[in-house]
Scaffold this motif. Structure first.
Motif, PDB file in Angstrom:
ATOM      1  N   PHE A  20       0.853  -1.173   0.000  1.00  0.00           N
ATOM      2  CA  PHE A  20       0.000   0.000   0.000  1.00  0.00           C
ATOM      3  C   PHE A  20       0.896   1.232   0.000  1.00  0.00           C
ATOM      4  O   PHE A  20       1.711   1.423   0.902  1.00  0.00           O
ATOM      5  CB  PHE A  20      -0.918   0.009   1.231  1.00  0.00           C
ATOM      6  CG  PHE A  20      -2.037  -0.989   1.145  1.00  0.00           C
ATOM      7  CD1 PHE A  20      -3.290  -0.615   0.679  1.00  0.00           C
ATOM      8  CD2 PHE A  20      -1.826  -2.320   1.513  1.00  0.00           C
ATOM      9  CE1 PHE A  20      -4.321  -1.540   0.581  1.00  0.00           C
ATOM     10  CE2 PHE A  20      -2.859  -3.249   1.426  1.00  0.00           C
ATOM     11  CZ  PHE A  20      -4.113  -2.857   0.959  1.00  0.00           C
ATOM     12  N   TYR A  21       0.771   2.035  -1.035  1.00  0.00           N
ATOM     13  CA  TYR A  21       1.634   3.201  -1.214  1.00  0.00           C
ATOM     14  C   TYR A  21       0.971   4.468  -0.676  1.00  0.00           C
ATOM     15  O   TYR A  21      -0.257   4.593  -0.667  1.00  0.00           O
ATOM     16  CB  TYR A  21       1.926   3.411  -2.710  1.00  0.00           C
ATOM     17  CG  TYR A  21       2.760   2.330  -3.338  1.00  0.00           C
ATOM     18  CD1 TYR A  21       4.142   2.446  -3.418  1.00  0.00           C
ATOM     19  CD2 TYR A  21       2.161   1.190  -3.882  1.00  0.00           C
ATOM     20  CE1 TYR A  21       4.918   1.446  -4.021  1.00  0.00           C
ATOM     21  CE2 TYR A  21       2.925   0.191  -4.472  1.00  0.00           C
ATOM     22  CZ  TYR A  21       4.296   0.326  -4.538  1.00  0.00           C
ATOM     23  OH  TYR A  21       5.055  -0.654  -5.128  1.00  0.00           O
ATOM     24  N   SER A  22       1.802   5.418  -0.271  1.00  0.00           N
ATOM     25  CA  SER A  22       1.263   6.738   0.044  1.00  0.00           C
ATOM     26  C   SER A  22       0.921   7.409  -1.278  1.00  0.00           C
ATOM     27  O   SER A  22       1.398   6.998  -2.346  1.00  0.00           O
ATOM     28  CB  SER A  22       2.303   7.575   0.804  1.00  0.00           C
ATOM     29  OG  SER A  22       3.372   7.933  -0.064  1.00  0.00           O
ATOM     30  N   LYS A 211     -11.129   0.542  -0.372  1.00  0.00           N
ATOM     31  CA  LYS A 211      -9.924   0.405  -1.193  1.00  0.00           C
ATOM     32  C   LYS A 211      -9.786   1.619  -2.099  1.00  0.00           C
ATOM     33  O   LYS A 211     -10.781   2.136  -2.622  1.00  0.00           O
ATOM     34  CB  LYS A 211     -10.020  -0.871  -2.041  1.00  0.00           C
ATOM     35  CG  LYS A 211      -8.840  -1.139  -2.956  1.00  0.00           C
ATOM     36  CD  LYS A 211      -9.105  -2.394  -3.782  1.00  0.00           C
ATOM     37  CE  LYS A 211      -8.027  -2.630  -4.833  1.00  0.00           C
ATOM     38  NZ  LYS A 211      -8.347  -3.795  -5.695  1.00  0.00           N
ATOM     39  N   VAL A 212      -8.559   2.071  -2.272  1.00  0.00           N
ATOM     40  CA  VAL A 212      -8.277   3.180  -3.190  1.00  0.00           C
ATOM     41  C   VAL A 212      -7.124   2.756  -4.091  1.00  0.00           C
ATOM     42  O   VAL A 212      -6.134   2.185  -3.624  1.00  0.00           O
ATOM     43  CB  VAL A 212      -7.868   4.466  -2.433  1.00  0.00           C
ATOM     44  CG1 VAL A 212      -7.596   5.603  -3.419  1.00  0.00           C
ATOM     45  CG2 VAL A 212      -8.942   4.873  -1.438  1.00  0.00           C
ATOM     46  N   SER A 213      -7.252   3.000  -5.383  1.00  0.00           N
ATOM     47  CA  SER A 213      -6.147   2.690  -6.282  1.00  0.00           C
ATOM     48  C   SER A 213      -5.940   3.829  -7.270  1.00  0.00           C
ATOM     49  O   SER A 213      -6.885   4.539  -7.624  1.00  0.00           O
ATOM     50  CB  SER A 213      -6.385   1.374  -7.033  1.00  0.00           C
ATOM     51  OG  SER A 213      -7.494   1.484  -7.890  1.00  0.00           O
ATOM     52  N   PRO A 220      -0.365  -0.155 -14.649  1.00  0.00           N
ATOM     53  CA  PRO A 220      -1.089  -0.956 -13.664  1.00  0.00           C
ATOM     54  C   PRO A 220      -1.567  -0.087 -12.504  1.00  0.00           C
ATOM     55  O   PRO A 220      -1.116   1.034 -12.327  1.00  0.00           O
ATOM     56  CB  PRO A 220      -0.032  -1.967 -13.195  1.00  0.00           C
ATOM     57  CG  PRO A 220       1.271  -1.252 -13.388  1.00  0.00           C
ATOM     58  CD  PRO A 220       1.092  -0.400 -14.607  1.00  0.00           C
ATOM     59  N   GLY A 221      -2.505  -0.622 -11.727  1.00  0.00           N
ATOM     60  CA  GLY A 221      -3.018   0.119 -10.586  1.00  0.00           C
ATOM     61  C   GLY A 221      -2.157  -0.066  -9.346  1.00  0.00           C
ATOM     62  O   GLY A 221      -1.578  -1.127  -9.133  1.00  0.00           O
ATOM     63  N   LEU A 222      -2.058   0.973  -8.548  1.00  0.00           N
ATOM     64  CA  LEU A 222      -1.326   0.925  -7.286  1.00  0.00           C
ATOM     65  C   LEU A 222      -2.293   1.108  -6.129  1.00  0.00           C
ATOM     66  O   LEU A 222      -3.130   2.022  -6.166  1.00  0.00           O
ATOM     67  CB  LEU A 222      -0.264   2.033  -7.230  1.00  0.00           C
ATOM     68  CG  LEU A 222       1.071   1.798  -7.940  1.00  0.00           C
ATOM     69  CD1 LEU A 222       0.886   1.839  -9.432  1.00  0.00           C
ATOM     70  CD2 LEU A 222       2.094   2.846  -7.511  1.00  0.00           C
ATOM     71  N   LYS A 223      -2.176   0.249  -5.127  1.00  0.00           N
ATOM     72  CA  LYS A 223      -3.028   0.383  -3.942  1.00  0.00           C
ATOM     73  C   LYS A 223      -2.543   1.572  -3.111  1.00  0.00           C
ATOM     74  O   LYS A 223      -1.331   1.760  -2.929  1.00  0.00           O
ATOM     75  CB  LYS A 223      -2.957  -0.889  -3.096  1.00  0.00           C
ATOM     76  CG  LYS A 223      -3.508  -2.138  -3.773  1.00  0.00           C
ATOM     77  CD  LYS A 223      -3.336  -3.332  -2.846  1.00  0.00           C
ATOM     78  CE  LYS A 223      -3.786  -4.619  -3.500  1.00  0.00           C
ATOM     79  NZ  LYS A 223      -3.522  -5.814  -2.638  1.00  0.00           N
ATOM     80  N   ILE A 224      -3.501   2.350  -2.617  1.00  0.00           N
ATOM     81  CA  ILE A 224      -3.166   3.544  -1.838  1.00  0.00           C
ATOM     82  C   ILE A 224      -3.566   3.336  -0.385  1.00  0.00           C
ATOM     83  O   ILE A 224      -4.640   2.795  -0.082  1.00  0.00           O
ATOM     84  CB  ILE A 224      -3.901   4.788  -2.395  1.00  0.00           C
ATOM     85  CG1 ILE A 224      -3.573   4.978  -3.868  1.00  0.00           C
ATOM     86  CG2 ILE A 224      -3.567   6.035  -1.588  1.00  0.00           C
ATOM     87  CD1 ILE A 224      -2.116   5.227  -4.159  1.00  0.00           C
TER      88      ILE A 224
END
Length: 230
Positions: A20-22, A211-213, A220-224
């Protein structure tokens, strides 16, 4: 055809799908990997813990992104007389009344947003089956039914983004372009998340933001991280 495949593989290898990225980290990675020959859009998707089939769980609103969207928005305005002139002066692309309604009924759809003065809603209402399914029906809750058409046009042109939860509980929108500075993109993302958080309906139970991406057009999508994202 091999080059796009390599580019996509390289972009996927640059991220950890379990991490999970900032917002700031995600924006930097997306910008670094946006290698398409066009200016890729940066898009956000938020999975919410709501069931929009219930009126008290509907999520919708509008947010003015601090750094705009990076795309040109064509605005149609239903207004008459002085209000029509105000809309034109503010930069509206199409302005009309019954004539515009008839044009749309005949298939004209060259616009991205529709604004109307309150007195024109009887006319606009006849276009419900055309504008409604496309999410274009003017609504006072998001500022597109208003006597202040000039300000509404300026907001639409300047980066105002409408959002509305879909059947599956997802809200998505474009929040800028890959060519934007990292700080500008991060500000837009945070402003959007904050707006959706503020739009939490009374009927929402349990976890609201599940969930936020973030993704770019070709990436591609990154999870936030949802905690403190806004």
């Amino acid at each position: 055809m091999a080059k796009p495949g390599k580019r996509i593989r390289a972009a996927r290898e640059a991220i950890d799908r379990n991490k999970f990225y900032s917002v700031d980290e995600a924006v930097k990675i997306l910008k670094d990997n946006a290698k398409a020959k066009f200016d890729e859009s940066i898009e956000i998707a938020m999975n919410l813990g709501v069931d929009p089939r219930h009126a008290d769980q509907m999520v919708r609103g509008v947010v003015s992104l601090p750094n705009g969207t990076g795309r040109s928005v064509r605005v149609a305005v239903f207004a008459k007389d002085a209000k029509a002139e105000e809309a034109k002066e503010a930069g509206a692309d199409i302005v009309g009344a019954e004539d515009l309604m008839e044009k749309i009924q005949e298939g004209f759809m060259d616009f991205d947003r529709v604004i109307a003065t309150p007195d024109m809603m009887a006319v606009v209402g006849r276009l419900g089956k055309v504008l409604g399914p496309r999410g274009l029906m003017p609504n006072p809750k998001v500022g597109t039914v208003t006597p202040n058409v000039a300000q509404a046009v300026k907001d639409s042109k300047g980066g105002a983004v409408e959002f509305r939860v879909e059947k599956a509980g997802i809200v998505h929108a474009g929040v800028g372009k890959a060519s934007f500075g990292a700080d500008a993109l991060a500000e837009n993302v945070k402003a959007f998340i904050e707006a959706v958080n503020k739009a939490k309906p009374a009927g929402s139970k349990g976890t609201y933001v599940k969930k936020v991406s973030l993704s770019s057009t070709m990436g591609p999508g990154l999870k936030i991280e949802t905690s403190g994202a806004a």
